[in-house]
Design a protein around this motif. Structure first.
Motif, short mmCIF file in Angstrom:
data_model
loop_
_atom_site.label_atom_id
_atom_site.label_comp_id
_atom_site.label_asym_id
_atom_site.label_seq_id
_atom_site.Cartn_x
_atom_site.Cartn_y
_atom_site.Cartn_z
N GLU A 98 -14.05 0.26 19.41
CA GLU A 98 -15.13 -0.67 19.72
C GLU A 98 -15.66 -1.26 18.42
OE1 GLU A 98 -17.85 1.83 21.83
OE2 GLU A 98 -16.52 1.99 23.55
N LYS A 99 -15.69 -0.42 17.38
CA LYS A 99 -16.10 -0.85 16.05
C LYS A 99 -15.19 -0.18 15.04
CE LYS A 99 -20.92 -1.58 17.07
NZ LYS A 99 -22.28 -1.52 16.59
N GLU A 100 -14.76 -0.94 14.04
CA GLU A 100 -13.96 -0.37 12.97
C GLU A 100 -14.87 0.06 11.83
OE1 GLU A 100 -9.72 -1.18 10.72
OE2 GLU A 100 -10.44 -2.57 12.24
N ILE A 101 -14.54 1.18 11.21
CA ILE A 101 -15.26 1.66 10.03
C ILE A 101 -14.48 1.12 8.83
CG2 ILE A 101 -16.17 3.65 8.77
CD1 ILE A 101 -16.00 5.23 11.45
N ASP A 102 -14.74 -0.12 8.46
CA ASP A 102 -13.94 -0.83 7.47
C ASP A 102 -13.83 -0.10 6.13
OD1 ASP A 102 -13.42 -3.10 9.15
OD2 ASP A 102 -15.49 -3.73 8.78
N ALA A 103 -14.92 0.48 5.68
CA ALA A 103 -14.91 1.10 4.35
C ALA A 103 -14.05 2.35 4.27
CB ALA A 103 -16.34 1.43 3.92
N PHE A 104 -13.71 2.96 5.41
CA PHE A 104 -12.89 4.17 5.35
C PHE A 104 -11.56 3.90 4.64
CE2 PHE A 104 -9.59 7.02 6.86
CZ PHE A 104 -10.12 8.23 6.47
N GLY A 105 -10.86 2.84 5.04
CA GLY A 105 -9.57 2.53 4.42
C GLY A 105 -9.71 2.27 2.93
N THR A 106 -10.77 1.61 2.54
CA THR A 106 -11.01 1.33 1.13
C THR A 106 -11.27 2.61 0.35
OG1 THR A 106 -11.95 -0.82 1.71
CG2 THR A 106 -12.48 0.05 -0.48
N VAL A 107 -12.14 3.45 0.89
CA VAL A 107 -12.45 4.71 0.20
C VAL A 107 -11.21 5.61 0.15
CG1 VAL A 107 -13.87 6.81 0.26
CG2 VAL A 107 -14.91 4.58 0.71
N PHE A 108 -10.44 5.64 1.24
CA PHE A 108 -9.21 6.43 1.24
C PHE A 108 -8.25 5.93 0.16
CE2 PHE A 108 -4.88 7.42 2.47
CZ PHE A 108 -4.96 8.80 2.57
N THR A 109 -8.15 4.63 -0.01
CA THR A 109 -7.27 4.06 -1.04
C THR A 109 -7.74 4.47 -2.43
OG1 THR A 109 -6.69 2.19 0.37
CG2 THR A 109 -6.33 1.92 -1.99
N ILE A 110 -9.05 4.44 -2.66
CA ILE A 110 -9.59 4.86 -3.96
C ILE A 110 -9.23 6.32 -4.23
CG2 ILE A 110 -11.74 5.32 -5.22
CD1 ILE A 110 -12.88 2.79 -3.73
N VAL A 111 -9.43 7.19 -3.23
CA VAL A 111 -9.09 8.60 -3.38
C VAL A 111 -7.60 8.75 -3.65
CG1 VAL A 111 -8.92 10.80 -2.12
CG2 VAL A 111 -11.04 9.45 -2.01
N SER A 112 -6.77 8.04 -2.89
CA SER A 112 -5.31 8.14 -3.04
C SER A 112 -4.84 7.63 -4.40
CB SER A 112 -4.62 7.35 -1.93
OG SER A 112 -4.88 7.92 -0.68
N MET A 113 -5.45 6.58 -4.89
CA MET A 113 -5.05 6.03 -6.19
C MET A 113 -5.15 7.08 -7.29
SD MET A 113 -4.13 2.72 -6.47
CE MET A 113 -4.61 2.36 -8.15
N LYS A 114 -6.14 7.94 -7.20
CA LYS A 114 -6.32 8.99 -8.21
C LYS A 114 -5.18 10.01 -8.15
CE LYS A 114 -11.32 8.54 -8.07
NZ LYS A 114 -12.57 9.16 -7.65
N LYS A 115 -4.55 10.14 -6.99
CA LYS A 115 -3.50 11.16 -6.81
C LYS A 115 -2.09 10.57 -6.93
CE LYS A 115 -6.72 14.09 -5.60
NZ LYS A 115 -6.99 15.08 -4.65
N ILE A 116 -1.88 9.38 -6.33
CA ILE A 116 -0.51 8.85 -6.25
C ILE A 116 -0.37 7.45 -6.85
CG2 ILE A 116 0.11 10.29 -4.28
CD1 ILE A 116 -0.23 7.77 -2.49
#
Length: 180
Positions: A98-116
């Motif tokens: 019904e609603k997307e939590i847009d920032a989740f994908g962005t925050v996940f990418t930031i976290v992932s960038m630090k690892k991979i």
């Protein structure tokens, strides 16, 4: 900065784990195991667990069934967020949001960038809300599931987390459905 308010009582969240895979079973589902173990170790309730094939309708059907279940507050799916033809979890999730939590994908990418590093660009992790239930589509690797849980979801599913968290707004997620 975020912190835990020890004066507040912890509130367990009822979380379902869905693995999307054409090849995994409960016996060898390492990503699902990672999420289930972390959910329970944090003091939450593992409300349900299932595996469905990489089929958009099957994924959306399972999501809808769990959204309709009053015993489930959040759904974590793992697998099917990549770029190949069989990766349809994101589309299935968006079919029910019904609603997307847009920032989740962005925050996940930031976290992932630090690892991979730049390999993080290949993930399409997403999140949303439907029927008062949180939904998260995570990549199918145990490392990505660990990162999403440890760095984002564990704090957000802790009612004591400040300045804000997902738990405190749960009662209002479906308020539009109660209006007449």
């Amino acid at each position: 900065m975020s912190q835990i308010d020890e004066t507040k009582e912890f509130i367990p969240v009822r979380i379902a784990v869905l693995t999307v895979s054409d090849t995994r079973t409960l016996a060898d589902d390492r990503s699902g195991d990672t999420l289930a173990e972390r959910v329970e170790a944090a003091g939450h309730v593992l409300a349900a667990r299932a595996i469905v094939t990489d089929d958009r309708a099957a994924i959306a059907g399972q999501l809808r069934a769990w959204i309709a279940d009053d015993g489930i507050d959040a759904i974590l799916s793992t697998g099917g967020t990549g770029l190949t033809g069989r990766d349809v979890s994101v589309e299935a999730h968006r079919d029910v949001y019904e609603k997307e939590i847009d920032a989740f994908g962005t925050v996940f990418t930031i976290v992932s960038m630090k690892k991979i590093g730049t390999s993080a660009v290949q993930s399409r992790a997403t999140a949303g809300v439907a029927g008062g239930t949180y939904l998260f589509a995570l990549p199918g690797s145990p490392g990505a599931c660990r990162d999403a849980w440890d760095e984002i979801l564990a704090p957000q599913f802790d009612y004591r987390h400040r300045p804000c968290n997902f738990v405190e707004i749960m009662p209002r997620l479906a308020e539009h459905q109660r209006r007449k």
